[in-house]
Write a protein that holds these residues in place. Structure first.
Motif, PDB file in Angstrom:
ATOM      1  N   TYR A   1       0.843  -1.203   0.000  1.00 40.53           N
ATOM      2  CA  TYR A   1       0.000   0.000   0.000  1.00 40.53           C
ATOM      3  C   TYR A   1       0.879   1.253   0.000  1.00 40.53           C
ATOM      4  CZ  TYR A   1      -3.921   3.026   1.428  1.00 40.53           C
ATOM      5  OH  TYR A   1      -4.897   3.996   1.497  1.00 40.53           O
ATOM      6  N   ASN A   2       0.567   2.169  -0.895  1.00 41.56           N
ATOM      7  CA  ASN A   2       1.269   3.457  -0.941  1.00 41.56           C
ATOM      8  C   ASN A   2       0.316   4.499  -1.524  1.00 41.56           C
ATOM      9  OD1 ASN A   2       1.314   3.131  -3.795  1.00 41.56           O
ATOM     10  ND2 ASN A   2       3.237   1.973  -3.644  1.00 41.56           N
ATOM     11  N   ASP A   3       0.786   5.691  -1.725  1.00 39.47           N
ATOM     12  CA  ASP A   3      -0.094   6.765  -2.197  1.00 39.47           C
ATOM     13  C   ASP A   3      -0.682   6.456  -3.570  1.00 39.47           C
ATOM     14  OD1 ASP A   3       0.376   8.146   0.116  1.00 39.47           O
ATOM     15  OD2 ASP A   3       1.824   9.553  -0.765  1.00 39.47           O
ATOM     16  N   ALA A   4       0.117   5.853  -4.435  1.00 39.34           N
ATOM     17  CA  ALA A   4      -0.372   5.535  -5.780  1.00 39.34           C
ATOM     18  C   ALA A   4      -1.466   4.473  -5.728  1.00 39.34           C
ATOM     19  CB  ALA A   4       0.785   5.059  -6.654  1.00 39.34           C
ATOM     20  N   VAL A   5      -1.247   3.456  -4.893  1.00 41.28           N
ATOM     21  CA  VAL A   5      -2.273   2.413  -4.719  1.00 41.28           C
ATOM     22  C   VAL A   5      -3.535   3.022  -4.131  1.00 41.28           C
ATOM     23  CG1 VAL A   5      -2.862   0.325  -3.420  1.00 41.28           C
ATOM     24  CG2 VAL A   5      -0.634   0.505  -4.542  1.00 41.28           C
TER      25      VAL A   5
ATOM     26  N   ALA B   1      -4.650   5.999  -4.430  1.00 42.03           N
ATOM     27  CA  ALA B   1      -5.341   6.790  -5.443  1.00 42.03           C
ATOM     28  C   ALA B   1      -6.126   5.898  -6.405  1.00 42.03           C
ATOM     29  CB  ALA B   1      -4.335   7.639  -6.211  1.00 42.03           C
ATOM     30  N   GLU B   2      -5.528   4.764  -6.778  1.00 46.19           N
ATOM     31  CA  GLU B   2      -6.231   3.847  -7.677  1.00 46.19           C
ATOM     32  C   GLU B   2      -7.438   3.209  -6.986  1.00 46.19           C
ATOM     33  OE1 GLU B   2      -4.522   1.587 -10.822  1.00 46.19           O
ATOM     34  OE2 GLU B   2      -2.500   1.966 -10.076  1.00 46.19           O
TER      35      GLU B   2
END
Length: 257
Positions: A71-75, A77-78
């Motif tokens: 999990y990270n910011d890009a995940v 957002a998706e």
């Protein structure tokens, strides 16, 4: 009419016969299947499966505690973008798992809290996984404050833990294969949980219920969980099927109706 409120039909174990499995469920009276994601790829797969089977399969999107390190910011957002698709009815499968500890405890807690906040922001129910982590799950839910709703999926705890979970008014308990087996407090839990706060599920392809002898669980087999619940509550199968289906529709929204 019966709803399997939690089945991972998108997983590779169904690759050889996924369509046949869904058709068998429909033929057996399972009218709706909720398919939760466990990470970003499986969330995408669940959403695509829901798009391919409108009105039958519905998706949840989220990151399981086993996969919390992905999990990270890009995940995030998706997931947020996918969660606004009409086929997505929940954030999940999210939670804490201190049994296998495939992600560090602090990472699990942070990712769980972030996804609870996402559920709140998008006004979606959350599907919560709890294993050897009840105290922390309850703590983090209390930190979030009132307003969340969802389900403690595949509930496998004690009567005392069930009562604690039910203190959150927007949450339900869901029973799976373990209800059909010996050596736990689940029959007592099933007797005490209010009927308007109970769901049934398979957690396919896991947790095959008795008396099924198959090595892989599938949505059709949720009827065995419902039958066991009916026996415990001294009710008919038809009554339990109607009640748990109505509860699923109420929790996951009118789109599941």
């Amino acid at each position: 009419m019966l709803v399997d409120s939690h089945a991972h039909v998108d997983t590779e174990r169904f690759d050889p016969d996924r369509e046949a499995v869904i058709k068998a469920a429909l033929a057996g009276g399972i009218t709706r299947i909720i398919d939760p994601g466990c990470d970003l790829p499986s969330s995408k797969a669940a959403l695509q499966l829901a798009k391919d089977h409108p009105g039958v399969v519905f998706a949840a999107v989220g990151v399981h505690p086993h996969d919390a390190t992905t999990y990270n910011d890009a995940v995030a957002a998706e997931l947020r973008a996918m969660a606004q698709e009409r086929e997505v009815v929940a954030i999940g499968e999210i939670g804490l798992d201190y049994f296998r500890m495939l992600s560090p405890r602090d990472v699990q807690r942070a990712v769980f809290s972030a996804q609870l906040q996402l559920a709140r922001e998008l006004d979606l129910p959350c599907i919560i996984h709890v294993r050897d982590s009840y105290d922390d799950v309850i703590e983090l839910l209390r930190e979030q404050g009132p307003g969340l709703r969802g389900v403690f999926h595949c509930f496998s705890g004690t009567v005392a833990q069930a009562k604690e979970c039910l203190e959150f008014p927007g949450f339900m308990l869901s029973f799976a294969g373990p209800l059909t087996k010996q050596g736990n407090e689940l029959p007592e839990v099933a007797r005490m949980v209010p009927l308007d706060r109970v769901l049934v599920e398979t957690d396919s392809p896991y947790l095959v219920p008795k008396p099924v002898k198959a090595r892989r669980n599938e949505p059709l087999f949720v009827k065995h969980v419902a039958q066991k619940l009916a026996e415990i509550r001294d009710m008919s199968f038809a009554e339990i099927a109607r009640i748990t289906s109505d509860n699923a529709i109420r929790l996951f929204g009118p789109g599941v109706n």
